[in-house]
Design a protein around this motif. Structure first.
Motif, PDB file in Angstrom:
ATOM      1  N   VAL A  23     -27.795  13.234  -2.787  1.00  0.00           N
ATOM      2  CA  VAL A  23     -28.127  12.957  -1.386  1.00  0.00           C
ATOM      3  C   VAL A  23     -28.551  14.257  -0.701  1.00  0.00           C
ATOM      4  N   VAL A  24     -29.756  14.232  -0.109  1.00  0.00           N
ATOM      5  CA  VAL A  24     -30.316  15.441   0.503  1.00  0.00           C
ATOM      6  C   VAL A  24     -30.612  15.189   1.982  1.00  0.00           C
ATOM      7  N   PRO A  25     -29.823  15.754   2.902  1.00  0.00           N
ATOM      8  CA  PRO A  25     -30.167  15.600   4.323  1.00  0.00           C
ATOM      9  C   PRO A  25     -31.348  16.497   4.658  1.00  0.00           C
ATOM     10  N   CYS A  26     -32.328  15.962   5.394  1.00  0.00           N
ATOM     11  CA  CYS A  26     -33.537  16.742   5.663  1.00  0.00           C
ATOM     12  C   CYS A  26     -33.880  16.698   7.144  1.00  0.00           C
ATOM     13  N   TYR A  27     -33.996  17.846   7.737  1.00  0.00           N
ATOM     14  CA  TYR A  27     -34.463  17.929   9.120  1.00  0.00           C
ATOM     15  C   TYR A  27     -35.543  19.005   9.176  1.00  0.00           C
ATOM     16  N   LYS A  28     -36.721  18.600   9.508  1.00  0.00           N
ATOM     17  CA  LYS A  28     -37.888  19.495   9.546  1.00  0.00           C
ATOM     18  C   LYS A  28     -37.995  20.300   8.246  1.00  0.00           C
ATOM     19  N   LEU A  60     -31.700  10.638  -3.043  1.00  0.00           N
ATOM     20  CA  LEU A  60     -31.911   9.978  -1.755  1.00  0.00           C
ATOM     21  C   LEU A  60     -32.113  11.053  -0.694  1.00  0.00           C
ATOM     22  N   CYS A  61     -33.328  11.090  -0.131  1.00  0.00           N
ATOM     23  CA  CYS A  61     -33.601  12.057   0.936  1.00  0.00           C
ATOM     24  C   CYS A  61     -33.402  11.352   2.271  1.00  0.00           C
ATOM     25  N   VAL A  62     -32.543  11.924   3.099  1.00  0.00           N
ATOM     26  CA  VAL A  62     -32.271  11.311   4.411  1.00  0.00           C
ATOM     27  C   VAL A  62     -33.029  12.105   5.461  1.00  0.00           C
ATOM     28  N   ASP A  63     -34.016  11.476   6.077  1.00  0.00           N
ATOM     29  CA  ASP A  63     -34.743  12.159   7.141  1.00  0.00           C
ATOM     30  C   ASP A  63     -33.955  11.978   8.437  1.00  0.00           C
ATOM     31  N   ASP A  64     -33.455  13.109   8.945  1.00  0.00           N
ATOM     32  CA  ASP A  64     -32.602  13.067  10.131  1.00  0.00           C
ATOM     33  C   ASP A  64     -33.444  13.115  11.415  1.00  0.00           C
ATOM     34  N   GLY A  65     -34.314  12.116  11.584  1.00  0.00           N
ATOM     35  CA  GLY A  65     -35.139  12.034  12.794  1.00  0.00           C
ATOM     36  C   GLY A  65     -36.014  13.250  13.020  1.00  0.00           C
ATOM     37  N   SER A  66     -36.615  13.784  11.954  1.00  0.00           N
ATOM     38  CA  SER A  66     -37.458  14.976  12.111  1.00  0.00           C
ATOM     39  C   SER A  66     -38.718  14.645  12.896  1.00  0.00           C
ATOM     40  N   PRO A  67     -39.118  15.537  13.813  1.00  0.00           N
ATOM     41  CA  PRO A  67     -40.343  15.286  14.588  1.00  0.00           C
ATOM     42  C   PRO A  67     -41.609  15.603  13.787  1.00  0.00           C
ATOM     43  N   ASP A  68     -41.463  16.311  12.660  1.00  0.00           N
ATOM     44  CA  ASP A  68     -42.651  16.715  11.881  1.00  0.00           C
ATOM     45  C   ASP A  68     -42.935  15.711  10.753  1.00  0.00           C
ATOM     46  N   ALA A  69     -43.612  16.146   9.706  1.00  0.00           N
ATOM     47  CA  ALA A  69     -44.053  15.209   8.660  1.00  0.00           C
ATOM     48  C   ALA A  69     -43.035  15.072   7.523  1.00  0.00           C
ATOM     49  N   THR A  70     -41.766  15.320   7.797  1.00  0.00           N
ATOM     50  CA  THR A  70     -40.749  15.239   6.732  1.00  0.00           C
ATOM     51  C   THR A  70     -40.733  13.858   6.071  1.00  0.00           C
ATOM     52  N   TRP A  71     -40.783  12.793   6.904  1.00  0.00           N
ATOM     53  CA  TRP A  71     -40.716  11.429   6.346  1.00  0.00           C
ATOM     54  C   TRP A  71     -41.931  11.138   5.466  1.00  0.00           C
ATOM     55  N   GLN A  72     -43.108  11.600   5.906  1.00  0.00           N
ATOM     56  CA  GLN A  72     -44.318  11.387   5.109  1.00  0.00           C
ATOM     57  C   GLN A  72     -44.185  12.127   3.770  1.00  0.00           C
ATOM     58  N   THR A  73     -43.588  13.312   3.811  1.00  0.00           N
ATOM     59  CA  THR A  73     -43.388  14.086   2.579  1.00  0.00           C
ATOM     60  C   THR A  73     -42.461  13.315   1.630  1.00  0.00           C
ATOM     61  N   ILE A  74     -41.423  12.714   2.200  1.00  0.00           N
ATOM     62  CA  ILE A  74     -40.480  11.955   1.372  1.00  0.00           C
ATOM     63  C   ILE A  74     -41.183  10.716   0.783  1.00  0.00           C
ATOM     64  N   LEU A  75     -41.980  10.026   1.626  1.00  0.00           N
ATOM     65  CA  LEU A  75     -42.693   8.826   1.146  1.00  0.00           C
ATOM     66  C   LEU A  75     -43.645   9.181   0.010  1.00  0.00           C
ATOM     67  N   LEU A  89     -33.440   8.101   9.582  1.00  0.00           N
ATOM     68  CA  LEU A  89     -32.597   7.798  10.736  1.00  0.00           C
ATOM     69  C   LEU A  89     -33.481   7.702  11.975  1.00  0.00           C
ATOM     70  N   ALA A  90     -33.024   6.883  12.938  1.00  0.00           N
ATOM     71  CA  ALA A  90     -33.858   6.616  14.118  1.00  0.00           C
ATOM     72  C   ALA A  90     -33.954   7.821  15.045  1.00  0.00           C
ATOM     73  N   HIS A  91     -32.948   8.707  15.025  1.00  0.00           N
ATOM     74  CA  HIS A  91     -33.033   9.918  15.839  1.00  0.00           C
ATOM     75  C   HIS A  91     -32.272  11.035  15.138  1.00  0.00           C
ATOM     76  N   ASN A  92     -32.353  12.234  15.661  1.00  0.00           N
ATOM     77  CA  ASN A  92     -31.686  13.373  15.038  1.00  0.00           C
ATOM     78  C   ASN A  92     -30.178  13.280  15.287  1.00  0.00           C
ATOM     79  N   TYR A  97     -23.868  13.778  10.085  1.00  0.00           N
ATOM     80  CA  TYR A  97     -24.095  12.331  10.162  1.00  0.00           C
ATOM     81  C   TYR A  97     -25.190  11.902   9.198  1.00  0.00           C
ATOM     82  N   ALA A  98     -26.203  12.776   9.025  1.00  0.00           N
ATOM     83  CA  ALA A  98     -27.266  12.470   8.071  1.00  0.00           C
ATOM     84  C   ALA A  98     -26.665  12.384   6.665  1.00  0.00           C
TER      85      ALA A  98
END
Ligand code: UDP
Ligand code: MG
Length: 330
Positions: A23-28, A60-75, A89-92, A97-98
């Motif tokens: 499990v990898v928490p990811c923020y920006k 499992l990469c958890v995108d902690d509501g990053s405002p940048d392209a983190t989710w696209q990178t994970i996808l 996650l819906a917000h940071n 918590y992530a």
């Protein structure tokens, strides 16, 4: 790397290699993920090759509501390799918590889960030893830094002072262990029963108390990007780490008050003698000093009490600790 068991534990007998989740928490982390995911996948390959973990193990990469392209990178990574999954996650919600969101997501899909930061400051190869310790019977395996050579002088010493303070408050925490650890499905099941809002996983996990082991590793610099834990955030995390686990500061206030009462009696006696001897005009400086001293003590005491009331306030509302926006695998 060396391993050392803390509590004695029975050896696991199952022949079948366990399914592992990382499990990898990811923020920006748009810069760090392209460098770190291949290295984590390599570790999964090696585990599968050596028959230590099953080939169905996954990330499992958890995108902690990053405002940048983190989710696209994970996808994109999930499209390239079916072993990569994503949870957004819906917000940071914050690192803790992530991490919890990720662990709760995988707890029924794996036999053991490892949590690791996206920047790979923690040596991913230690996962192999963690899995070995798990297969030898440990339910929780802590990753502990062998040295803090890559830290600044300030971070190294403030961290040491903080661990000592925590210990003195009765908190059971593992020295130089952050959130790099393996937990078995059973330990995760127990973790899910801790419902607190003020989450400090390093303090909670030792409370689970199942059989544990330690794996030592060297910590490196971030692979890319920058730290999301500036000094102010680190300080507030440290205060949370104490006030979420120990009510001792409240008792300290009481005892400080009690000691001051004793001092006060002596001062009273001194004042009385001064009056009797006719020396009452001077003393402006001592008066000023005591007013300021007591004023700051009272403010500090109110602040500590306020900290606990604030905690009660967030706990009683019992809001959800994180909200999932979407996931790649349903
Ligand atoms: N992180 C997170 N949410 C946040 C802040 C950080 O999920 O609000 C993640 C971050 O992407 C990284 C991990 O938590 O994977 C640790 O953060 P970082 O490396 O910035 O902290 P440091 O190692 O500098 O203390
Ligand atoms: Mg880091």
């Amino acid at each position: 790397m060396q391993t050392s068991p803390i509590n004695p534990h029975p050896v696991r007998n199952d022949e079948r290699p366990p399914r592992l989740a990382i499990v990898v928490p990811c923020y920006k982390e748009t810069e760090a993920l392209p460098a770190s995911l291949p290295r984590l996948l390599e570790v999964l390959d090696e585990l599968a090759c050596e028959g230590l973990a099953s080939a169905e193990s996954f990330l499992l990469c958890v995108d902690d509501g990053s405002p940048d392209a983190t989710w696209q990178t994970i996808l994109a990574a999930a499209c390239n390799d079916s072993r990569v999954r994503g949870l957004a996650l819906a917000h940071n919600a914050g690192h803790q918590y992530a991490l919890l969101a990720g662990l709760m997501e995988v707890r029924e899909q794996c036999e053991a889960a490892v949590s690791i930061d996206a920047d790979l400051q923690d040596d991913p190869r230690a996962i192999i030893d963690m899995v070995r310790a798990f297969r030898a019977g440990a339910e929780i395996v802590y990753g502990v830094r062998r040295s803090r050579a890559t830290d600044t002088w300030f971070k190294r010493n403030s961290a040491r002072a903080f661990y000592k303070l925590q210990r003195s408050m009765g908190l059971e925490s593992i020295y130089d262990h952050a959130d790099y650890r393996l937990m078995s499905a059973r330990a995760l099941q127990e973790l899910s029963r801790f419902r607190e809002q003020n989450l400090f996983l390093r303090g909670i996990v030792p409370l689970i108390g199942l059989s544990t082991s330690i794996v030592y590793y060297d910590r490196a610099e971030r692979v890319a990007g920058e730290s999301k834990y500036p000094f102010a955030k680190m300080l507030s995390f440290s205060v949370d780490g104490i006030t979420s686990f120990s009510a001792r500061p409240l008792r300290w206030i009481f005892f400080t008050g009690l000691t001051l009462l004793g001092v006060d009696l002596l001062v009273g006696l001194y004042v009385l003698i001064s009056i009797l001897r006719g020396h009452t005009v001077w003393g402006w400086s001592s008066l000023m000093l005591s007013v300021w001293f007591l004023g700051s003590l009272i403010l500090m005491a109110v602040g500590v009490v306020g900290e606990y009331i604030g905690k009660i306030f967030t706990e009683v509302k019992a809001r959800p600790r994180y909200i999932v926006r979407e996931r790649t695998v349903k």
